[in-house]
Design a protein around this motif. Sequence first.
Motif, PDB file in Angstrom:
ATOM      1  N   ILE A 212       0.998  -1.221   0.050  1.00  5.47           N
ATOM      2  CA  ILE A 212      -0.048   0.017  -0.155  1.00  5.47           C
ATOM      3  C   ILE A 212       0.742   1.133   0.042  1.00  5.47           C
ATOM      4  CG2 ILE A 212      -1.932   1.382   1.180  1.00  5.47           C
ATOM      5  CD1 ILE A 212      -2.683  -1.353   0.000  1.00  5.47           C
ATOM      6  N   LYS A 213       0.846   1.764  -1.177  1.00  5.63           N
ATOM      7  CA  LYS A 213       1.978   3.014  -1.388  1.00  5.63           C
ATOM      8  C   LYS A 213       1.998   4.105  -0.258  1.00  5.63           C
ATOM      9  CE  LYS A 213       2.689   1.674  -6.116  1.00  5.63           C
ATOM     10  NZ  LYS A 213       2.998   1.994  -7.330  1.00  5.63           N
ATOM     11  N   SER A 214       0.807   4.515   0.245  1.00  8.68           N
ATOM     12  CA  SER A 214       0.426   5.466   1.204  1.00  8.68           C
ATOM     13  C   SER A 214       0.605   5.024   2.475  1.00  8.68           C
ATOM     14  CB  SER A 214      -1.250   6.218   0.844  1.00  8.68           C
ATOM     15  OG  SER A 214      -2.069   4.931   0.963  1.00  8.68           O
ATOM     16  N   GLN A 237       2.650  -4.036  -5.697  1.00  8.10           N
ATOM     17  CA  GLN A 237       1.326  -4.257  -6.566  1.00  8.10           C
ATOM     18  C   GLN A 237       1.527  -4.543  -7.904  1.00  8.10           C
ATOM     19  OE1 GLN A 237      -0.625   0.008  -6.417  1.00  8.10           O
ATOM     20  NE2 GLN A 237      -0.607   0.099  -3.869  1.00  8.10           N
ATOM     21  N   ASN A 307      -7.644   4.654   2.368  1.00  9.48           N
ATOM     22  CA  ASN A 307      -6.367   4.604   1.315  1.00  9.48           C
ATOM     23  C   ASN A 307      -6.242   3.111   0.968  1.00  9.48           C
ATOM     24  OD1 ASN A 307      -4.595   7.041   3.385  1.00  9.48           O
ATOM     25  ND2 ASN A 307      -6.353   7.265   1.632  1.00  9.48           N
ATOM     26  N   GLU A 311      -6.379   1.847  -2.958  1.00  9.66           N
ATOM     27  CA  GLU A 311      -5.442   1.292  -3.814  1.00  9.66           C
ATOM     28  C   GLU A 311      -5.749   0.051  -4.452  1.00  9.66           C
ATOM     29  OE1 GLU A 311      -1.225   1.890  -2.434  1.00  9.66           O
ATOM     30  OE2 GLU A 311      -1.944   3.678  -1.377  1.00  9.66           O
TER      31      GLU A 311
END
Length: 510
Positions: A212-214, A237, A307, A311
């Motif tokens: 999860i990039k955030s 991802q 979030n 994603e």
Amino acid sequence: IVFLLTVSCGTKKIVVKDSEPVLSLIPIPAEIIYDRAVVSYFELTNTAEIFVEPENEEIKNVAEQLAEKLRTSTGCALKVSSSNGRTEKGNIYLKLINDNSSGDEGYKLSVTKDFVTLEASKPAGLFYGVQTLRQLFPNEIESGIIKKIPWRIRTISIKDFSRYKWRGAMLDVARHFFKVDDVKKYIDLLAFYKINKLHLHLSDDQGWRIEIKSWQNLTKIGGSTAVNGDPGGYYTQEDYKEIVKYAREKFITIIPEIDLPGHTNAALASYPELNCSGIAPKIYTGIEVGFSSLCIEKEITYKFIDNVIKELAAITPGEYIHIGGDEAKSTNEKDYIKFIERVEKIVKSHGKRMIGWEEISKANISSSSVSQFWDSPQHAIAAAKRGMKLILSPSTKIYLDMKYNESTPLGLFWAGYTDVKKSYSWDPETEIPGVINNNILGIEAPLWSETLKTIKDIEYMAFPRLAGAAEIAWSQKRLRQWENYRERLIIHSKRFDALGVNYYSSPEIK
């Protein structure tokens, strides 16, 4: 099963009792017709080709998968091309037809001495027909090694269609992490048995397995270990997209699960602010459940969930996101209900439908959400009364991580021992009094990984029970009977060997 018998006054159709197995096909098709008195074959030769009609990418993909399977075992070139309306001897034909009488997943397969014809109204039907066709060829088709044997199929006619639209398996990649290639191999086996959903359990107390990039600490910290302190890991991802694409080519939809609000220690250890105390717990490598919970009152909790779902939804083509919801023993019921209702809105805001384990039926959620039964009939009945569809995963029947018996070296037994007969000898329509077939979306066989570390471990616990679950989900109820299935499975176990599957060689199928 219907067979054609040749008798002195001509050929007539008769019905043979289901207890007489003739082929080792699993799942058993809806109708099989052939002449028992005259044994004849279609034989594949070096000049054989596979023709498709019409020629489009999706149908060519199905044909190429069949061609590649045959090339590596027969040595035949098997060119794939458009038939342009031609029918010539010695070839295999895959055709889309304007006849939806067998549904979007049904197919008709005809094998004569001259050619093989597979017809369906949709590409999915052609794909499932190809899986049946594979089983009609000698077991050596699965070996991946060229064999100098007669490559022939008995002349036969099959008409087949699915019973349930949801034919699922679940793989827990959180307790122990499995690499992309291991997941692909499991997908190959699922597809062979006409399973069309793979539910990936991507988070739990022991591990967070999706980038999860955030919120990058989820994988940096939460993905760092596994049960017993075994190696961790996670899917980027791009890895996840690769799994999704591979599954789609085999008509399998990936259902991602982020388990909430319990089973969240990996997330809580990654971010102190998700805890009510503001203090991050240590990473967890045991197998207890029910001790962790997101902080329901904190607004940061819902920013986090939004979030994550945003994603995940962006890289998940399927219509569902699974939010877990089970065993939230550290969340009081009032908070739990409020939480599930808010999470459903978040899932909907990202264009997806929510699935949750059966406990979500306690909340006031919409009938568009789906409840997954695993333990409590009361929860299933409550969901049905709300108009929700149900996925049936009875833990005492098809939890694939349950030991076969007391001597099984892997697995657990909190839901009881589950041998091959027990896992097969139940029916969705009668499993939960008060739940009718119209309430049931389908079935799913979960495989939890507390004791599983390798793909061979997965295979040992899944097979042969997963083949039985596939038959429950695909085949018509009137055709299912234990003794018939057992006799087919005895023969079919040789195909497990050819596939290289590390299955449990049960005394029930010897």
